[in-house]
Each structure stands twice: as structure tokens, then as C-alpha cells.
Design a protein around this motif. Structure first.
Motif, PDB file in Angstrom:
ATOM      1  N   LYS A 193       0.794  -1.219   0.000  1.00 28.34           N
ATOM      2  CA  LYS A 193       0.000   0.000   0.000  1.00 28.34           C
ATOM      3  C   LYS A 193       0.835   1.281   0.000  1.00 28.34           C
ATOM      4  CE  LYS A 193      -4.170  -1.485  -0.318  1.00 28.34           C
ATOM      5  NZ  LYS A 193      -4.976  -1.115  -1.517  1.00 28.34           N
ATOM      6  N   PHE A 194       1.952   1.282   0.682  1.00 29.28           N
ATOM      7  CA  PHE A 194       2.829   2.452   0.637  1.00 29.28           C
ATOM      8  C   PHE A 194       4.246   2.005   0.965  1.00 29.28           C
ATOM      9  CE2 PHE A 194       1.007   2.202   4.863  1.00 29.28           C
ATOM     10  CZ  PHE A 194       2.091   2.363   5.699  1.00 29.28           C
ATOM     11  N   TRP A 195       5.207   2.780   0.468  1.00 24.95           N
ATOM     12  CA  TRP A 195       6.607   2.387   0.586  1.00 24.95           C
ATOM     13  C   TRP A 195       7.458   3.651   0.553  1.00 24.95           C
ATOM     14  CZ3 TRP A 195       3.010   0.553  -2.851  1.00 24.95           C
ATOM     15  CH2 TRP A 195       2.929   1.213  -4.074  1.00 24.95           C
ATOM     16  N   ILE A 196       7.560   4.302   1.688  1.00 25.30           N
ATOM     17  CA  ILE A 196       8.397   5.490   1.795  1.00 25.30           C
ATOM     18  C   ILE A 196       9.830   5.059   2.048  1.00 25.30           C
ATOM     19  CG2 ILE A 196       8.886   7.582   3.117  1.00 25.30           C
ATOM     20  CD1 ILE A 196       5.904   7.707   3.814  1.00 25.30           C
ATOM     21  N   HIS A 207       6.397  12.660   4.746  1.00 28.57           N
ATOM     22  CA  HIS A 207       5.683  11.895   3.733  1.00 28.57           C
ATOM     23  C   HIS A 207       6.381  12.026   2.384  1.00 28.57           C
ATOM     24  CE1 HIS A 207       1.610  11.653   6.071  1.00 28.57           C
ATOM     25  NE2 HIS A 207       2.526  10.819   6.524  1.00 28.57           N
ATOM     26  N   HIS A 208       7.678  11.795   2.394  1.00 25.10           N
ATOM     27  CA  HIS A 208       8.488  11.869   1.170  1.00 25.10           C
ATOM     28  C   HIS A 208       7.946  10.940   0.096  1.00 25.10           C
ATOM     29  CE1 HIS A 208      11.827  11.703  -1.564  1.00 25.10           C
ATOM     30  NE2 HIS A 208      12.069  10.439  -1.275  1.00 25.10           N
ATOM     31  N   VAL A 222      15.014   6.688   6.108  1.00 27.36           N
ATOM     32  CA  VAL A 222      13.725   6.396   6.719  1.00 27.36           C
ATOM     33  C   VAL A 222      12.998   5.383   5.837  1.00 27.36           C
ATOM     34  CG1 VAL A 222      11.490   7.330   7.442  1.00 27.36           C
ATOM     35  CG2 VAL A 222      13.559   8.718   7.692  1.00 27.36           C
ATOM     36  N   ILE A 223      12.524   4.285   6.431  1.00 31.36           N
ATOM     37  CA  ILE A 223      11.770   3.278   5.682  1.00 31.36           C
ATOM     38  C   ILE A 223      10.431   3.083   6.389  1.00 31.36           C
ATOM     39  CG2 ILE A 223      11.771   0.940   4.726  1.00 31.36           C
ATOM     40  CD1 ILE A 223      14.825   0.932   5.036  1.00 31.36           C
ATOM     41  N   ASP A 224       9.366   3.553   5.757  1.00 35.43           N
ATOM     42  CA  ASP A 224       8.003   3.504   6.313  1.00 35.43           C
ATOM     43  C   ASP A 224       7.144   2.751   5.307  1.00 35.43           C
ATOM     44  OD1 ASP A 224       5.480   3.921   7.353  1.00 35.43           O
ATOM     45  OD2 ASP A 224       5.643   6.100   7.457  1.00 35.43           O
TER      46      ASP A 224
END
Length: 367
Positions: A193-196, A207-208, A222-224
Motif C-alpha cells: 500500500k505504501f513504501w516510503i 511523507h516523502h 527512513v523506511i516507512d
């Protein structure tokens, strides 16, 4: 109607009675998913689940009726494109005894035109509110089945994070690392769904948008990330560096970790959400980095990746057992690096249980 739906409708009606709510209306979306275990395809055609203190009914577009009937035996009041929904809505309200409900609780996530259609069909003296006192309050407390699905998803996210750590090296782009994260989610049957992936100065943007920046030796990253399987999500943030950490990194990481621990210690049943935010924020402020903690401490998580309770500086929500939320303080230093450490927790009688099994320590990879 399945046992889970019956139980949730019963619990919902108890809340409606306690709050004097005469009608609850929800559109296709996560609220309906929680009550019924499904929802019809959402589009511009008005579709509403209407719940009174004694009965329930669907305002149903005829186009979706046959497909939806496979999932429920709730009464349908169908309408076709050439008729419009007004007559069917009036008949549905009459059938459930809610033509003059006094107070109507509206799904805050439904389309505005659905809400106005309903309000225009009710008496002018009808009071309207959103769902926090009824359905929303129930959703915040997760049952055993929801816990198991959230725990399962957290395990997948842990392994996707470990894949990111194994992939990360100087010379790769943020997008290349993100591709491996997505591939891992998919390999376990989860929808990414998301991969920052925010390297160096990009990590200072909470929220890069992961891009083509090449990861370099000395970058803090940062790995979110998060995925979704069996109707539930995951969400986790960890930190990595390539080779030597940048100057000052260790101090800031330790402050953020201390803030996480302060929030975990503060989170107890009966405590207001704003007190948890204050616990984390005070650690960062006292260390001199207050202006660089630019977001709330956390958000709830369940069917939706972001849902109540919100752990903010102003939230009066009283936390209770079974509530699931993130604890994710951060410090973002423009042009240098950002640090965010995020865990999803479920609140137990004696405090939070963390879903992830991964430590929040800095992961160091070879340059």
C-alpha cells in the motif's frame, strides 16, 4: 445474517439506545465493512445501510442489487436510474420506523450528496452527528479476530522491512529498494500500500515521495512501509544507515527512542490520547528539538490504515482496552536527515502490546 453481523448490530443498537440515536446511516466503505463484512461497489448512486433501534434496511441501486444479495438477507429498497432514489428512501425509512428519528448518526466518510439526500428526507428538526458515539466508538475496540489479522499483517511487514535492510546499499535508488519491498509484500499474498524510502535529506520530509535519488554512503534512510491482507493493514517505520551514520545521528535517534518509550509508558486504559502525545512530545521538546517534531504521535488502525483514535495534542478520546494505534514520534532536520520510529500497538489492561517483533535499533548496512 452471520453471527458476527448479528453481534455487531446488537452492540450498535445498545450504543444507539444509550446515546438516544434514532437512526444510523452508513455508505459503502469501512463502516459498512465492519458491520456487515462487505460493502457494495461505491459509486455515485446513493446506497445506504439504514439502522434503526429495531430494524435495518438497504437503500440499494438496482444495478447492484443482485450482486449484493449474495452477501446479505437484509431488506432492499431498490431504485433504478430512471426512477431516482427518493421514493425508495422514503419507503425504507418507513419500513424501519425511522421517518422521524430525532437524532441521526451519519457515516462521516460517506459522500456528501448521500448525506444531504437523507437529511432532506427527514424532518427539519432532526439533529445530525457523526458516528464516534455509536459505530465509531465500537470500531476502536478490536476483537480477537481483528487482533489476529493485524498481528499477521505486522509479521508480513516485519519481513518486508528485513528485505529492505538486506537490499539497501549505496548506488541503488530509493525506487529500487521500494520495488523489493513491494515484491516481498506480494510474495506473501499482501497488497503493498505504501513504501516510503527517504534517504539523506529526503528523510526530513515525513511523507516523502520515494524517487530516483541514489542512496549514498553515510545516508540515514527512513523506511516507512505497509501492506494489506485479508482486509487489514500494516504500518511500520524503521531506520537504516549505509556505512557510517551522519554526524549527530546517534543523539537524535536516542531522543526519538526515548519519546517512543515515554508514549508507551503513558498509554494506559483511562488515559486521554492527548496525554500520550504530550509524553512523547515533552521528551523531544526538552531535548531542544520540539520544532522538528511536526506531526501527531499516532493514529488508530483497523480496517482503515488511519482511523480513530488519533494520538494528537488536542484529542480528548479516552483510551480503552482493545484500541489499536501507532506510536511514531519523529525528528526531521531539514537538509540533513529525518528519524521516525513507528510501532503499532494494541492497548491491554496493563499497557500496550507491540505487534512488531523488530527492534527499533538503527540497522547499519555495508556501504
Amino acid at each position: 445474517m452471520g453471527n458476527q453481523t448479528q453481534n455487531r448490530l446488537s452492540a450498535l443498537r445498545a450504543q444507539m439506545k444509550a446515546t438516544g440515536t434514532g437512526l444510523l446511516a452508513v455508505g459503502p466503505g469501512s463502516h459498512m465493512e465492519w458491520v456487515l463484512g462487505f460493502h457494495p461497489m461505491p459509486d455515485e448512486r446513493p446506497c445506504l445501510l439504514l439502522v434503526s433501534p429495531t430494524k435495518e434496511a438497504f437503500l440499494m441501486p438496482a444495478l447492484n442489487a443482485d450482486g449484493t444479495r449474495e452477501h446479505t438477507d437484509i431488506s432492499f429498497f431498490n431504485w433504478s436510474d430512471d426512477q431516482g432514489p427518493d421514493k425508495a428512501l422514503k419507503e425504507a425509512l418507513e419500513a424501519i420506523g425511522a421517518t422521524a428519528p430525532g437524532v441521526v448518526a451519519l457515516d462521516e466518510t460517506m459522500r456528501a450528496d448521500f448525506a444531504l439526500l437523507l437529511l432532506h428526507a427527514l424532518p427539519d428538526n432532526t439533529k445530525s452527528e457523526f458516528t464516534p458515539a455509536t459505530l465509531g466508538g465500537l470500531r476502536m475496540r478490536k476483537d480477537a479476530s481483528e487482533y489476529e489479522k493485524l498481528k499477521m499483517n505486522a509479521g508480513i511487514a516485519d519481513r518486508a522491512m528485513q528485505k529492505a535492510f538486506a537490499t539497501l546499499r549505496a548506488g541503488l535508488s530509493e525506487n529500487e529498494v521500494a520495488a523489493e519491498i513491494r515484491a516481498h509484500f506480494a510474495s506473501e499474498g499482501a497488497d503493498p500500500k505504501f513504501w516510503i524510502v527517504g534517504a539523506g535529506g529526503n528523510g526530513a520530509f515525513p511523507h516523502h515521495h520515494t524517487g530516483d535519488r541514489i542512496i549514498q554512503k553515510g545516508d540515514a534512510v527512513v523506511i516507512d512501509i505497509g501492506g494489506r491482507k485479508d482486509g487489514f493493514p500494516s504500518d511500520i517505520t524503521r531506520m537504516a544507515v549505509v556505512g557510517e551514520a551522519p554526524e549527530g545521528y546517534a543523539e537524535v535517534h536516542a531522543i526519538v527512542e526515548k519519546a517512543v518509550q515515554a508514549a508507551i509508558k503513558a498509554a494506559r486504559p483511562g488515559v486521554k490520547a492527548k496525554e500520550v502525545d504530550a509524553a512523547a512530545r515533552s521528551v523531544i521538546t526538552e531535548a531542544g528539538y520540539g520544532p522538528y517534531f511536526v506531526h501527531r504521535t499516532g493514529h488508530g488502525m483497523g480496517i482503515d490504515g488511519h482511523e480513530p483514535p488519533y494520538i494528537t495534542a488536542t484529542s480528548e478520546t479516552v483510551l480503552g482496552e482493545g484500541m489499536v494505534f501507532s506510536i511514531e514520534p519523529g525528528i526531521y532536520l531539514p537538509g540533513r536527515f529525518g528519524i521516525r520510529l513507528e510501532d503499532i500497538v494494541i492497548l491491554r489492561a496493563d499497557g500496550p502490546e507491540i505487534f512488531s517483533s523488530l527492534p527499533r535499533d538503527l540497522h547499519t548496512t555495508k556501504a
